[in-house]
Write a protein that holds these residues in place. Structure first.
Motif, PDB file in Angstrom:
ATOM      1  N   GLN A 148       0.826  -1.200   0.000  1.00 47.09           N
ATOM      2  CA  GLN A 148       0.000   0.000   0.000  1.00 47.09           C
ATOM      3  C   GLN A 148       0.869   1.262   0.000  1.00 47.09           C
ATOM      4  O   GLN A 148       0.394   2.339  -0.323  1.00 47.09           O
ATOM      5  CB  GLN A 148      -0.948   0.009   1.205  1.00 47.09           C
ATOM      6  N   ASP A 149       2.140   1.136   0.362  1.00 45.67           N
ATOM      7  CA  ASP A 149       3.087   2.245   0.312  1.00 45.67           C
ATOM      8  C   ASP A 149       3.539   2.399  -1.144  1.00 45.67           C
ATOM      9  O   ASP A 149       4.016   1.442  -1.756  1.00 45.67           O
ATOM     10  CB  ASP A 149       4.284   1.944   1.222  1.00 45.67           C
ATOM     11  N   THR A 150       3.401   3.596  -1.703  1.00 44.44           N
ATOM     12  CA  THR A 150       3.678   3.789  -3.134  1.00 44.44           C
ATOM     13  C   THR A 150       5.137   3.496  -3.496  1.00 44.44           C
ATOM     14  O   THR A 150       5.399   2.925  -4.556  1.00 44.44           O
ATOM     15  CB  THR A 150       3.308   5.218  -3.589  1.00 44.44           C
ATOM     16  N   GLN A 151       6.081   3.842  -2.625  1.00 47.45           N
ATOM     17  CA  GLN A 151       7.497   3.551  -2.896  1.00 47.45           C
ATOM     18  C   GLN A 151       7.746   2.041  -2.917  1.00 47.45           C
ATOM     19  O   GLN A 151       8.471   1.537  -3.774  1.00 47.45           O
ATOM     20  CB  GLN A 151       8.393   4.181  -1.830  1.00 47.45           C
TER      21      GLN A 151
ATOM     22  N   ALA B 207       6.163   0.463  -6.075  1.00 46.76           N
ATOM     23  CA  ALA B 207       6.985   0.744  -7.263  1.00 46.76           C
ATOM     24  C   ALA B 207       8.211  -0.163  -7.292  1.00 46.76           C
ATOM     25  O   ALA B 207       8.589  -0.693  -8.348  1.00 46.76           O
ATOM     26  CB  ALA B 207       7.395   2.213  -7.280  1.00 46.76           C
TER      27      ALA B 207
ATOM     28  N   GLU C 103       0.089  -6.130 -10.968  1.00 46.18           N
ATOM     29  CA  GLU C 103       0.120  -5.210  -9.827  1.00 46.18           C
ATOM     30  C   GLU C 103      -0.957  -5.539  -8.799  1.00 46.18           C
ATOM     31  O   GLU C 103      -0.745  -5.394  -7.596  1.00 46.18           O
ATOM     32  CB  GLU C 103      -0.031  -3.772 -10.322  1.00 46.18           C
TER      33      GLU C 103
ATOM     34  N   ARG D 149      -0.449  -5.976  -4.800  1.00 50.66           N
ATOM     35  CA  ARG D 149      -1.202  -5.191  -3.801  1.00 50.66           C
ATOM     36  C   ARG D 149      -1.865  -6.088  -2.759  1.00 50.66           C
ATOM     37  O   ARG D 149      -2.111  -5.669  -1.635  1.00 50.66           O
ATOM     38  CB  ARG D 149      -2.266  -4.333  -4.472  1.00 50.66           C
TER      39      ARG D 149
END
Length: 186
Positions: free
Chosen positions: A39-42, A45, A57, A61
């Motif tokens: 859930q953390d975008t970094q 990625a 993806e 997730r």
């Protein structure tokens, strides 16, 4: 996995997973670690890049953590006949350091992911600080407050859906006090 190392005024955290370290700086929650989840975008990625198109993806997730010792199936993924260059779920910890200010830094709270499922960092720090302020300075018992915090977190969980909850509080002062005027910055 979460490690806290205090050397004089230097505070070092190494985090791998969804455990959390929080500093109470005069009642303000200061994050010493970051939850390693998709859930953390970094983190997402990094995972997408590591998957090299072998995993959708949406599958990434759905994973609980993005860094862990286990989950070997996501560490040994291959793309056809070639092994991926890096692990989707890595066992590389994130290391952070911070200089403490003992005029304003009160305690550090280490907690498992279950502690923070229904409590935010600010709420957890406020709970601990309020409990400590209710005790005489010379008798502030961080072990008792940690037990109270764990019990409080359990009470917030839905019936029959309890998660692992643990907490450790490290006092940085001889006692938390309500200050009339905040210390001036250096």
């Amino acid at each position: 996995c979460l490690v806290l190392l205090l050397i004089g005024v230097l505070c070092v955290t190494a985090n791998l997973g969804a455990n959390r370290a929080i500093l109470s700086r005069q009642g303000r929650a200061v994050g010493l670690s970051r939850d390693h989840t998709p859930q953390d975008t970094q983190e997402l990625a990094r995972m997408v890049a590591a998957a090299e198109g072998t995993l959708d993806e949406s599958i990434l997730r759905g994973l609980g953590v993005s860094r862990a010792f286990g989950r070997i199936e996501f560490k040994l993924l291959s793309s056809g006949t070639q092994r991926l260059k890096s692990s989707v779920i890595t066992s590389l910890p994130e290391v952070r350091d911070l200089h403490l200010d003992f005029r304003s830094d009160e305690f550090i709270l280490l907690g498992s992911d279950g502690l923070f499922e229904h409590l935010g960092s600010k709420e957890a720090v406020a709970f601990v600080r309020d409990k400590l302020l209710a005790m005489p300075v010379a008798a502030q018992d961080v072990q008792k407050v940690a037990e109270d915090l764990v019990n409080h977190a359990f009470s917030l969980q839905p019936e029959g859906k309890g998660s692992h909850v643990s907490a450790v509080i490290t006092a940085l002062t001889r006692g938390v006090v309500q200050q009339a005027h905040p210390p001036s910055p250096k």
